[in-house]
Design a protein around this motif. Structure first.
Motif, PDB file in Angstrom:
ATOM      1  N   TYR A  25      -4.968  27.533  13.972  1.00  0.00           N
ATOM      2  CA  TYR A  25      -4.607  26.172  13.637  1.00  0.00           C
ATOM      3  C   TYR A  25      -3.266  26.204  12.921  1.00  0.00           C
ATOM      4  CZ  TYR A  25      -4.393  22.740   9.948  1.00  0.00           C
ATOM      5  OH  TYR A  25      -3.969  21.823   9.053  1.00  0.00           O
ATOM      6  N   ASN A  26      -2.329  25.343  13.313  1.00  0.00           N
ATOM      7  CA  ASN A  26      -1.060  25.333  12.594  1.00  0.00           C
ATOM      8  C   ASN A  26      -0.703  23.935  12.085  1.00  0.00           C
ATOM      9  OD1 ASN A  26       0.483  23.937  14.685  1.00  0.00           O
ATOM     10  ND2 ASN A  26       0.249  25.824  15.847  1.00  0.00           N
ATOM     11  N   PHE A  27       0.286  23.908  11.253  1.00  0.00           N
ATOM     12  CA  PHE A  27       0.556  22.685  10.525  1.00  0.00           C
ATOM     13  C   PHE A  27       1.019  21.544  11.434  1.00  0.00           C
ATOM     14  CE2 PHE A  27       2.888  19.999   7.464  1.00  0.00           C
ATOM     15  CZ  PHE A  27       1.823  19.741   6.617  1.00  0.00           C
ATOM     16  N   SER A  28       1.775  21.847  12.502  1.00  0.00           N
ATOM     17  CA  SER A  28       2.249  20.773  13.379  1.00  0.00           C
ATOM     18  C   SER A  28       1.076  20.094  14.097  1.00  0.00           C
ATOM     19  CB  SER A  28       3.272  21.301  14.381  1.00  0.00           C
ATOM     20  OG  SER A  28       2.676  22.214  15.258  1.00  0.00           O
ATOM     21  N   ASP A  29       0.057  20.893  14.417  1.00  0.00           N
ATOM     22  CA  ASP A  29      -1.148  20.313  15.013  1.00  0.00           C
ATOM     23  C   ASP A  29      -1.816  19.351  14.034  1.00  0.00           C
ATOM     24  OD1 ASP A  29      -0.902  21.626  17.377  1.00  0.00           O
ATOM     25  OD2 ASP A  29      -2.285  23.245  16.878  1.00  0.00           O
ATOM     26  N   PHE A  30      -1.817  19.766  12.800  1.00  0.00           N
ATOM     27  CA  PHE A  30      -2.424  18.938  11.764  1.00  0.00           C
ATOM     28  C   PHE A  30      -1.691  17.602  11.645  1.00  0.00           C
ATOM     29  CE2 PHE A  30      -2.267  17.650   7.257  1.00  0.00           C
ATOM     30  CZ  PHE A  30      -3.591  17.267   7.124  1.00  0.00           C
ATOM     31  N   ILE A  31      -0.364  17.662  11.670  1.00  0.00           N
ATOM     32  CA  ILE A  31       0.442  16.442  11.583  1.00  0.00           C
ATOM     33  C   ILE A  31       0.133  15.516  12.768  1.00  0.00           C
ATOM     34  CG2 ILE A  31       2.825  15.550  11.632  1.00  0.00           C
ATOM     35  CD1 ILE A  31       2.124  16.868   8.987  1.00  0.00           C
ATOM     36  N   LYS A  32       0.076  16.116  13.962  1.00  0.00           N
ATOM     37  CA  LYS A  32      -0.238  15.334  15.172  1.00  0.00           C
ATOM     38  C   LYS A  32      -1.584  14.644  15.019  1.00  0.00           C
ATOM     39  CE  LYS A  32       1.665  18.309  18.449  1.00  0.00           C
ATOM     40  NZ  LYS A  32       1.239  19.300  19.429  1.00  0.00           N
ATOM     41  N   MET A  33      -2.554  15.423  14.543  1.00  0.00           N
ATOM     42  CA  MET A  33      -3.906  14.915  14.381  1.00  0.00           C
ATOM     43  C   MET A  33      -3.914  13.778  13.356  1.00  0.00           C
ATOM     44  SD  MET A  33      -6.991  17.538  14.412  1.00  0.00           S
ATOM     45  CE  MET A  33      -6.628  18.327  12.845  1.00  0.00           C
ATOM     46  N   ALA A  34      -3.191  13.979  12.271  1.00  0.00           N
ATOM     47  CA  ALA A  34      -3.137  12.971  11.213  1.00  0.00           C
ATOM     48  C   ALA A  34      -2.473  11.697  11.742  1.00  0.00           C
ATOM     49  CB  ALA A  34      -2.362  13.523  10.018  1.00  0.00           C
ATOM     50  N   ARG A  35      -1.422  11.856  12.550  1.00  0.00           N
ATOM     51  CA  ARG A  35      -0.739  10.695  13.121  1.00  0.00           C
ATOM     52  C   ARG A  35      -1.699   9.906  14.022  1.00  0.00           C
ATOM     53  NH1 ARG A  35       4.813  13.008  13.970  1.00  0.00           N
ATOM     54  NH2 ARG A  35       5.794  12.638  11.964  1.00  0.00           N
ATOM     55  N   CYS A  36      -2.453  10.615  14.844  1.00  0.00           N
ATOM     56  CA  CYS A  36      -3.428   9.958  15.726  1.00  0.00           C
ATOM     57  C   CYS A  36      -4.393   9.123  14.902  1.00  0.00           C
ATOM     58  CB  CYS A  36      -4.225  10.993  16.527  1.00  0.00           C
ATOM     59  SG  CYS A  36      -3.267  11.720  17.850  1.00  0.00           S
ATOM     60  N   LYS A  37      -4.857   9.701  13.829  1.00  0.00           N
ATOM     61  CA  LYS A  37      -5.824   9.010  12.967  1.00  0.00           C
ATOM     62  C   LYS A  37      -5.194   7.750  12.378  1.00  0.00           C
ATOM     63  CE  LYS A  37      -9.463  11.398  13.276  1.00  0.00           C
ATOM     64  NZ  LYS A  37     -10.671  10.775  13.784  1.00  0.00           N
ATOM     65  N   ILE A  38      -3.949   7.885  11.958  1.00  0.00           N
ATOM     66  CA  ILE A  38      -3.269   6.737  11.362  1.00  0.00           C
ATOM     67  C   ILE A  38      -3.084   5.637  12.411  1.00  0.00           C
ATOM     68  CG2 ILE A  38      -1.057   5.954  10.378  1.00  0.00           C
ATOM     69  CD1 ILE A  38      -0.971   8.851   9.068  1.00  0.00           C
ATOM     70  N   ASP A  39      -2.680   6.042  13.636  1.00  0.00           N
ATOM     71  CA  ASP A  39      -2.517   5.076  14.719  1.00  0.00           C
ATOM     72  C   ASP A  39      -3.831   4.343  14.995  1.00  0.00           C
ATOM     73  OD1 ASP A  39       0.087   5.747  14.949  1.00  0.00           O
ATOM     74  OD2 ASP A  39      -0.136   7.008  16.716  1.00  0.00           O
ATOM     75  N   GLU A  40      -4.910   5.098  15.056  1.00  0.00           N
ATOM     76  CA  GLU A  40      -6.229   4.495  15.294  1.00  0.00           C
ATOM     77  C   GLU A  40      -6.543   3.459  14.222  1.00  0.00           C
ATOM     78  OE1 GLU A  40      -9.372   7.401  15.555  1.00  0.00           O
ATOM     79  OE2 GLU A  40      -8.335   8.441  17.187  1.00  0.00           O
ATOM     80  N   THR A  41      -6.283   3.832  12.989  1.00  0.00           N
ATOM     81  CA  THR A  41      -6.584   2.948  11.870  1.00  0.00           C
ATOM     82  C   THR A  41      -5.755   1.672  11.957  1.00  0.00           C
ATOM     83  OG1 THR A  41      -6.809   4.977  10.608  1.00  0.00           O
ATOM     84  CG2 THR A  41      -6.934   2.947   9.380  1.00  0.00           C
ATOM     85  N   LEU A  42      -4.473   1.836  12.304  1.00  0.00           N
ATOM     86  CA  LEU A  42      -3.592   0.665  12.400  1.00  0.00           C
ATOM     87  C   LEU A  42      -4.028  -0.254  13.539  1.00  0.00           C
ATOM     88  CD1 LEU A  42      -0.095   2.279  11.775  1.00  0.00           C
ATOM     89  CD2 LEU A  42      -1.403   0.851  10.210  1.00  0.00           C
ATOM     90  N   ASN A  43      -4.379   0.355  14.673  1.00  0.00           N
ATOM     91  CA  ASN A  43      -4.782  -0.442  15.825  1.00  0.00           C
ATOM     92  C   ASN A  43      -6.056  -1.241  15.554  1.00  0.00           C
ATOM     93  OD1 ASN A  43      -2.612   0.403  17.332  1.00  0.00           O
ATOM     94  ND2 ASN A  43      -3.722   2.089  18.302  1.00  0.00           N
ATOM     95  N   GLU A  44      -6.946  -0.650  14.773  1.00  0.00           N
ATOM     96  CA  GLU A  44      -8.193  -1.330  14.471  1.00  0.00           C
ATOM     97  C   GLU A  44      -7.968  -2.600  13.659  1.00  0.00           C
ATOM     98  OE1 GLU A  44     -10.788   1.510  12.647  1.00  0.00           O
ATOM     99  OE2 GLU A  44     -10.934   2.663  14.492  1.00  0.00           O
ATOM    100  N   LYS A  45      -6.907  -2.593  12.864  1.00  0.00           N
ATOM    101  CA  LYS A  45      -6.642  -3.729  11.989  1.00  0.00           C
ATOM    102  C   LYS A  45      -6.086  -4.931  12.770  1.00  0.00           C
ATOM    103  CE  LYS A  45      -6.067  -1.306   7.633  1.00  0.00           C
ATOM    104  NZ  LYS A  45      -5.101  -0.655   6.775  1.00  0.00           N
ATOM    105  N   GLU A  46      -5.446  -4.648  13.902  1.00  0.00           N
ATOM    106  CA  GLU A  46      -4.805  -5.745  14.645  1.00  0.00           C
ATOM    107  C   GLU A  46      -5.812  -6.591  15.417  1.00  0.00           C
ATOM    108  OE1 GLU A  46      -1.786  -3.919  16.976  1.00  0.00           O
ATOM    109  OE2 GLU A  46      -0.627  -3.369  15.217  1.00  0.00           O
TER     110      GLU A  46
END
Ligand SMILES: [Zn+2]
Ligand SMILES: [Zn+2]
Length: 82
Positions: free
Chosen positions: A61-82
């Motif tokens: 597991y590397n840090f860039s994967d973690f960032i990607k994963m975190a971004r996906c989560k943030i996108d999901e959260t934002l989309n749910e609010k709309e």
């Protein structure tokens, strides 16, 4: 003090401790890491390949994967609010 995970003998929990009874490197086995999955964060053994709680991959597991994963989560959260 901690217990040897292989034979159960009481051993020191200091780094580098080797079990005097069975020779297991206790500190290495007991090393824990946090699950990289932001919604999980379970405390798991570094020896494991997958998180037992959420099933995400831990090894290589590397840090860039973690960032990607975190971004996906943030996108999901934002989309749910709309
Ligand atoms: Zn032992
Ligand atoms: Zn997890």
């Amino acid at each position: 003090m901690t217990k040897c995970p292989r034979c159960g003998k009481d051993v020191s929990s200091r780094p580098g401790t080797i079990c005097p009874r069975c020779g297991l490197k206790v500190s290495e086995v007991n090393q824990k890491t946090r699950c990289p999955e932001p919604s999980c964060r379970a405390l798991i053994s570094k020896k494991l390949e997958y998180c037992p709680k959420c099933g995400c991959k831990l090894k290589n597991y590397n840090f860039s994967d973690f960032i990607k994963m975190a971004r996906c989560k943030i996108d999901e959260t934002l989309n749910e609010k709309e």
